[in-house]
Design a protein around this motif. Structure first.
Motif, PDB file in Angstrom:
ATOM      1  N   GLU A 105      97.403 -14.661 -65.800  1.00 18.28           N
ATOM      2  CA  GLU A 105      96.787 -16.136 -65.645  1.00 18.28           C
ATOM      3  C   GLU A 105      95.736 -16.426 -64.649  1.00 18.28           C
ATOM      4  O   GLU A 105      94.782 -16.967 -64.944  1.00 18.28           O
ATOM      5  CB  GLU A 105      97.803 -16.901 -65.580  1.00 18.28           C
ATOM      6  CG  GLU A 105      98.875 -16.988 -66.765  1.00 18.28           C
ATOM      7  CD  GLU A 105     100.223 -17.722 -66.554  1.00 18.28           C
ATOM      8  OE1 GLU A 105     101.071 -18.192 -67.420  1.00 18.28           O
ATOM      9  OE2 GLU A 105     100.741 -17.532 -65.444  1.00 18.28           O
ATOM     10  N   LEU A 108      92.433 -15.127 -65.697  1.00 23.56           N
ATOM     11  CA  LEU A 108      91.886 -15.867 -66.612  1.00 23.56           C
ATOM     12  C   LEU A 108      91.316 -17.374 -66.156  1.00 23.56           C
ATOM     13  O   LEU A 108      90.515 -17.938 -66.784  1.00 23.56           O
ATOM     14  CB  LEU A 108      92.711 -15.862 -67.945  1.00 23.56           C
ATOM     15  CG  LEU A 108      92.987 -14.553 -68.675  1.00 23.56           C
ATOM     16  CD1 LEU A 108      94.330 -14.965 -69.755  1.00 23.56           C
ATOM     17  CD2 LEU A 108      91.830 -14.260 -69.144  1.00 23.56           C
ATOM     18  N   SER A 111      87.476 -18.037 -65.883  1.00 23.90           N
ATOM     19  CA  SER A 111      86.788 -18.199 -67.092  1.00 23.90           C
ATOM     20  C   SER A 111      87.186 -19.436 -67.965  1.00 23.90           C
ATOM     21  O   SER A 111      86.540 -19.913 -68.626  1.00 23.90           O
ATOM     22  CB  SER A 111      87.305 -16.691 -67.933  1.00 23.90           C
ATOM     23  OG  SER A 111      87.097 -16.972 -69.297  1.00 23.90           O
ATOM     24  N   MET A 112      88.460 -19.936 -67.808  1.00 19.44           N
ATOM     25  CA  MET A 112      88.900 -21.140 -68.183  1.00 19.44           C
ATOM     26  C   MET A 112      88.048 -22.388 -67.888  1.00 19.44           C
ATOM     27  O   MET A 112      87.632 -23.070 -68.305  1.00 19.44           O
ATOM     28  CB  MET A 112      90.407 -21.444 -68.016  1.00 19.44           C
ATOM     29  CG  MET A 112      91.191 -20.810 -69.140  1.00 19.44           C
ATOM     30  SD  MET A 112      93.003 -20.079 -68.697  1.00 19.44           S
ATOM     31  CE  MET A 112      93.589 -21.542 -68.069  1.00 19.44           C
ATOM     32  N   ARG A 116      86.223 -23.421 -70.614  1.00 18.21           N
ATOM     33  CA  ARG A 116      87.101 -24.306 -71.064  1.00 18.21           C
ATOM     34  C   ARG A 116      88.132 -23.732 -72.062  1.00 18.21           C
ATOM     35  O   ARG A 116      88.786 -24.330 -72.554  1.00 18.21           O
ATOM     36  CB  ARG A 116      86.403 -25.650 -71.850  1.00 18.21           C
ATOM     37  CG  ARG A 116      85.464 -26.087 -70.408  1.00 18.21           C
ATOM     38  CD  ARG A 116      85.269 -27.793 -70.848  1.00 18.21           C
ATOM     39  NE  ARG A 116      84.485 -28.288 -69.885  1.00 18.21           N
ATOM     40  CZ  ARG A 116      85.042 -29.128 -68.781  1.00 18.21           C
ATOM     41  NH1 ARG A 116      86.381 -29.035 -68.834  1.00 18.21           N
ATOM     42  NH2 ARG A 116      84.428 -29.481 -67.965  1.00 18.21           N
ATOM     43  N   LYS A 117      87.930 -22.580 -72.354  1.00 20.07           N
ATOM     44  CA  LYS A 117      88.970 -21.911 -73.214  1.00 20.07           C
ATOM     45  C   LYS A 117      88.948 -20.114 -73.037  1.00 20.07           C
ATOM     46  O   LYS A 117      87.904 -19.755 -72.243  1.00 20.07           O
ATOM     47  CB  LYS A 117      88.740 -21.991 -74.741  1.00 20.07           C
ATOM     48  CG  LYS A 117      87.195 -21.606 -75.220  1.00 20.07           C
ATOM     49  CD  LYS A 117      87.261 -21.962 -76.645  1.00 20.07           C
ATOM     50  CE  LYS A 117      85.883 -21.713 -77.196  1.00 20.07           C
ATOM     51  NZ  LYS A 117      84.959 -20.473 -77.025  1.00 20.07           N
ATOM     52  N   VAL A 118      89.536 -19.664 -73.513  1.00 20.24           N
ATOM     53  CA  VAL A 118      89.874 -17.979 -73.086  1.00 20.24           C
ATOM     54  C   VAL A 118      89.675 -17.409 -74.910  1.00 20.24           C
ATOM     55  O   VAL A 118      90.401 -17.948 -75.365  1.00 20.24           O
ATOM     56  CB  VAL A 118      91.293 -17.562 -72.840  1.00 20.24           C
ATOM     57  CG1 VAL A 118      91.210 -16.169 -72.705  1.00 20.24           C
ATOM     58  CG2 VAL A 118      91.241 -18.189 -71.355  1.00 20.24           C
TER      59      VAL A 118
END
Ligand SMILES: Nc1ncnc2c1ncn2[C@@H]1O[C@H](COP(=O)(O)OP(=O)(O)OP(=O)(O)O)[C@@H](O)[C@H]1O
Ligand SMILES: [Mg+2]
Length: 230
Positions: A105, A108, A111-112, A116-118
């Motif tokens: 987490e 990531l 990148s989120m 705004r998404k993975v």
């Protein structure tokens, strides 16, 4: 070759109350794309200040910084944040991972924030980075369940998830034993070769400097030596 970071006539003066202290003096440096450099020097010589200015986390009192062909003077905070997020990954001596989340987490999160998404591609990249860090078996552990060396490697994976062109690391092995420190150096080398990432590493550790192609020594805010080892 093209340079990815250029510092031209950089001075830095800190003002505390009515006292002005100059900590960087007319620094002129250029870093080639894909190069691997260490910056060494005694405590207080200005290494972190220089790294923060290179990374646009701080601004020079005089002179300019050009990142990936873009002059940074005059860019506002938002424009600088965009440039930074798209171009630079940071690793600090203390890793600032979020303890209530897992290693995966934590990796990531940048990148989120950026996308705004993975997506699948990002998950694959995270898996690959954990693999390169030797952390595949522990990637779903909470940060608090990891060793110091594992945490620091997780912080490096986090800095690399958005595939930055430049990785700036300030004492990345500062709290590690020599085995973990060597391991991080060879990871830097693998990433430098595989992704063409430009590395600039501030370090007290001469073992780390020995792994880099160029060693810059800073003394009292000035470049004392700049040696290409290849
Ligand atoms: N925000 C600040 N305000 C005032 N002076 C500062 C500030 N940050 C750093 N300095 C001063 O600037 C000088 C250089 O500090 P810097 O943190 O760049 O050194 P360094 O080479 O990274 O040292 P170390 O190896 O101990 O991390 C020091 O004398 C320090 O006291
Ligand atoms: Mg420092």
């Amino acid at each position: 070759m093209d340079s990815i970071i250029e510092l031209i006539g950089v001075d830095k003066i800190y003002t505390v109350g009515s006292v002005e202290t100059q900590v960087l003096f007319d620094i002129n440096l250029s870093f080639e794309k894909g190069s691997c450099t260490s910056i060494i020097g005694t405590s207080g010589s200005g290494k972190s200040t220089l790294m923060h200015i290179m990374g646009t986390l701080d601004t020079p009192t005089a002179g300019s910084v050009v990142i990936d062909g873009q002059k940074t003077d005059g860019l506002d905070g938002n424009a600088l944040a965009v440039l930074r997020n798209q171009t630079i990954g940071f690793v600090f001596q203390f890793h600032y991972l979020l303890p209530e989340f897992s290693a995966m987490e934590n990796v990531l999160i940048p990148s989120m924030i950026k996308n705004r998404k993975v997506d699948r591609q990002t998950l694959d990249r995270a898996d690959k980075l954990f693999d390169m860090m030797g952390l595949s078996a522990v990637k779903h552990y909470l940060i608090t369940k990891m060793s110091g060396g594992q945490q620091q490697r997780t912080a490096i994976a986090r800095a690399l998830i958005n595939n930055p062109k430049i990785l700036l690391a300030d004492e990345p092995t500062g709290n590690l034993d020599s085995e973990n420190s060597d391991r991080i150096c060879s990871i830097f080398r693998n990433i430098n070769q595989e992704f063409g990432t430009t590395f600039i590493v501030v370090t007290h550790d001469t073992r780390v400097a020995e792994h880099t192609d160029r060693v810059i020594t800073i003394k009292d805010g000035k470049i004392e030596s700049d040696i290409n080892r290849i």
